[in-house]
Design a protein around this motif. Structure first.
Motif, PDB file in Angstrom:
ATOM      1  N   PHE A   1      -5.914  66.779   7.991  1.00 56.22           N
ATOM      2  CA  PHE A   1      -4.840  67.098   6.998  1.00 56.22           C
ATOM      3  C   PHE A   1      -5.440  65.741   6.284  1.00 56.22           C
ATOM      4  N   SER A   2      -5.855  64.601   7.343  1.00 56.17           N
ATOM      5  CA  SER A   2      -6.254  63.181   5.845  1.00 56.17           C
ATOM      6  C   SER A   2      -7.235  63.315   5.456  1.00 56.17           C
ATOM      7  N   LEU A   3      -8.964  64.359   6.063  1.00 56.59           N
ATOM      8  CA  LEU A   3      -9.301  64.824   5.354  1.00 56.59           C
ATOM      9  C   LEU A   3      -9.533  65.581   4.294  1.00 56.59           C
ATOM     10  N   ILE A   4      -8.951  66.352   4.382  1.00 57.33           N
ATOM     11  CA  ILE A   4      -8.183  67.833   3.813  1.00 57.33           C
ATOM     12  C   ILE A   4      -7.399  67.161   1.881  1.00 57.33           C
ATOM     13  N   LEU A   5      -6.731  65.822   2.350  1.00 54.50           N
ATOM     14  CA  LEU A   5      -6.098  65.325   1.243  1.00 54.50           C
ATOM     15  C   LEU A   5      -7.483  64.074   0.444  1.00 54.50           C
ATOM     16  N   ILE A   6      -8.412  63.817   0.631  1.00 55.33           N
ATOM     17  CA  ILE A   6      -8.819  62.788   0.483  1.00 55.33           C
ATOM     18  C   ILE A   6     -10.424  63.883  -0.122  1.00 55.33           C
ATOM     19  N   LYS A   7     -10.099  65.370   0.253  1.00 56.16           N
ATOM     20  CA  LYS A   7     -11.898  65.776  -0.225  1.00 56.16           C
ATOM     21  C   LYS A   7     -11.443  66.602  -1.383  1.00 56.16           C
ATOM     22  N   ALA A   8     -10.321  67.201  -1.251  1.00 51.91           N
ATOM     23  CA  ALA A   8      -9.435  68.111  -2.093  1.00 51.91           C
ATOM     24  C   ALA A   8      -9.655  67.015  -3.772  1.00 51.91           C
TER      25      ALA A   8
ATOM     26  N   SER B   1     -17.310  70.855   2.348  1.00 51.97           N
ATOM     27  CA  SER B   1     -17.058  69.944   3.398  1.00 51.97           C
ATOM     28  C   SER B   1     -15.169  70.302   3.215  1.00 51.97           C
ATOM     29  N   LEU B   2     -14.563  69.987   1.857  1.00 51.29           N
ATOM     30  CA  LEU B   2     -13.243  70.503   2.189  1.00 51.29           C
ATOM     31  C   LEU B   2     -12.940  71.925   2.281  1.00 51.29           C
ATOM     32  N   LEU B   3     -13.678  72.948   2.882  1.00 52.61           N
ATOM     33  CA  LEU B   3     -13.422  73.955   3.269  1.00 52.61           C
ATOM     34  C   LEU B   3     -13.655  74.118   4.750  1.00 52.61           C
ATOM     35  N   ASP B   4     -14.175  73.797   5.123  1.00 48.54           N
ATOM     36  CA  ASP B   4     -14.740  73.028   6.379  1.00 48.54           C
ATOM     37  C   ASP B   4     -13.402  72.542   7.499  1.00 48.54           C
ATOM     38  N   SER B   5     -12.951  71.142   6.998  1.00 46.65           N
ATOM     39  CA  SER B   5     -11.813  70.681   7.412  1.00 46.65           C
ATOM     40  C   SER B   5     -10.920  71.018   6.946  1.00 46.65           C
ATOM     41  N   VAL B   6     -10.732  72.364   5.938  1.00 51.30           N
ATOM     42  CA  VAL B   6      -9.177  73.522   6.023  1.00 51.30           C
ATOM     43  C   VAL B   6      -9.327  74.721   7.159  1.00 51.30           C
TER      44      VAL B   6
ATOM     45  N   ALA C   1      -4.018  64.583  17.628  1.00 54.47           N
ATOM     46  CA  ALA C   1      -5.561  63.916  16.799  1.00 54.47           C
ATOM     47  C   ALA C   1      -6.641  64.998  15.501  1.00 54.47           C
ATOM     48  N   ALA C   2      -6.766  65.797  16.352  1.00 58.88           N
ATOM     49  CA  ALA C   2      -8.010  66.830  15.651  1.00 58.88           C
ATOM     50  C   ALA C   2      -6.631  67.017  14.606  1.00 58.88           C
TER      51      ALA C   2
ATOM     52  N   ASP D   1     -10.984  73.503   9.537  1.00 54.88           N
ATOM     53  CA  ASP D   1     -10.779  72.617  10.759  1.00 54.88           C
ATOM     54  C   ASP D   1      -9.165  72.802  11.161  1.00 54.88           C
ATOM     55  N   ILE D   2      -8.269  72.511  10.180  1.00 53.49           N
ATOM     56  CA  ILE D   2      -6.967  72.302  10.836  1.00 53.49           C
ATOM     57  C   ILE D   2      -6.416  73.796  11.372  1.00 53.49           C
ATOM     58  N   LEU D   3      -7.171  74.453  10.557  1.00 59.25           N
ATOM     59  CA  LEU D   3      -6.334  76.080  11.640  1.00 59.25           C
ATOM     60  C   LEU D   3      -6.523  76.003  12.488  1.00 59.25           C
ATOM     61  N   ALA D   4      -7.725  75.815  12.637  1.00 60.57           N
ATOM     62  CA  ALA D   4      -8.143  75.912  14.244  1.00 60.57           C
ATOM     63  C   ALA D   4      -7.506  75.235  15.235  1.00 60.57           C
TER      64      ALA D   4
END
Length: 307
Positions: free
Chosen positions: A30-37, A51-56, A24-25, A58-61
């Motif tokens: 991934f969804s947030l990366i798309l809309i924040k970019a 916020s975008l970097l944090d989501s990137v 789920a995470a 997040d997905i790596l982590a």
């Protein structure tokens, strides 16, 4: 074929919850990366970039978490007799490093923007994206909290910690958009960016601390050990206990100690008493692996830790 025990069923259920939470995470990040970019491209806000970097990150982590959890829930084998649970702690340390690097990059970018502030573009789009981000993140955090209560997973706890921070961070970004976009306070955007970077760096300490505790086999806290000791001492044929040692590794809890008994009883009686104590502990902690050494109370010499 033998039927799975209650302990095995509970562990399988916990493992399934952990994998679903990790999946789920990844999907949400991934969804947030798309809309924040898209929102950063439209607005140019450094707080949105944060916020975008944090989501990137997040997905790596979260991807690291997913791999680590799938490895951690693998049953013990000939090469790893205590299981693979510490893979969670390794994932936590990697997450801490990734989050720290993202915080450092964001701080540098915010300082650059502070030196030459610019008005934001498309403020309405930025605000809408942040509100959607907050809603989705809150849903994930609530689900992760449920999974942590059921499993005690370090990896999911690390994920939960920085996703909880994301909610606060997104509110900060929202404030930056309102102040910069509607009140022309252009310094608000980089200032919020610096505050977000500081918050991310603070999270690193908490994630790293819990991961190192697991890797270093830290004892359970006194309030967690107290019920175990009380249960052991409650057995009428146990005359004392010493050298109790505890540690956690992923979903597994390891407890070992020396039981002091009447030295005149038979080996069979000592075994029976030990079995009864072990089953009472497992009833309290189904995830526990218990190792008991029986000592005649009149022959107990120097002990490492007197309880």
């Amino acid at each position: 074929m033998s039927q799975p025990t209650e302990k095995q069923e509970q562990k399988a259920a916990s493992s399934g919850l952990m994998v679903r939470a990790a999946n789920a995470a990844v999907i949400m990040a991934f969804s947030l990366i798309l809309i924040k970019a898209w929102a950063y491209h439209m607005s140019g806000a450094v707080s949105m970039l944060g916020s975008l970097l944090d989501s990137v990150m997040d997905i790596l982590a979260s991807l690291i978490n997913l791999v680590a959890i799938r490895f951690a829930i693998v049953p013990a084998d000939n090469d790893h007799r205590f299981g693979h649970g510490k893979a969670e702690a390794i994932a936590g340390l990697v997450q801490a490093m990734v989050i720290f690097l993202s915080a450092l990059f964001l701080f540098v970018e915010a300082v650059r923007k502070m030196l030459s502030p610019e008005p934001l573009r498309e403020t309405g789009i930025g605000i809408s994206v942040i509100l959607v981000s907050v809603l989705l993140t809150m849903m994930l955090v609530l689900y992760q909290r449920h999974v942590i209560r059921k499993t005690g997973s370090v990896a999911i706890s690390a994920d939960h910690l920085h996703y909880s921070g994301d909610i606060l961070m997104n509110f900060g970004v929202l404030i930056a958009f309102v102040l910069s976009g509607y009140f022309e306070l252009y310094y608000a955007d980089p200032i919020i960016g610096i505050l977000v970077a500081g918050y991310l760096a603070y999270n690193v300490k908490q994630i790293a601390h819990s991961s190192v505790d697991m890797l270093m086999d830290r004892e359970l806290d006194d309030e967690e050990r107290a019920p175990i000791l009380a249960l052991i001492r409650a057995h009428e044929e146990v005359h004392g206990v010493h050298d109790i040692r505890t540690r956690k590794s992923g979903l597994d809890l390891f407890i070992q100690f020396h039981l002091e008994m009447d030295g005149s009883i038979s080996l069979g009686e000592a075994h029976r008493i030990s079995e009864e104590v072990e089953q009472e502990i497992i009833a309290l902690y189904p995830e526990a692996e218990v190792l008991i050494h029986a000592d005649p109370e009149d022959q107990v010499g120097a002990v490492s830790f007197r309880e």
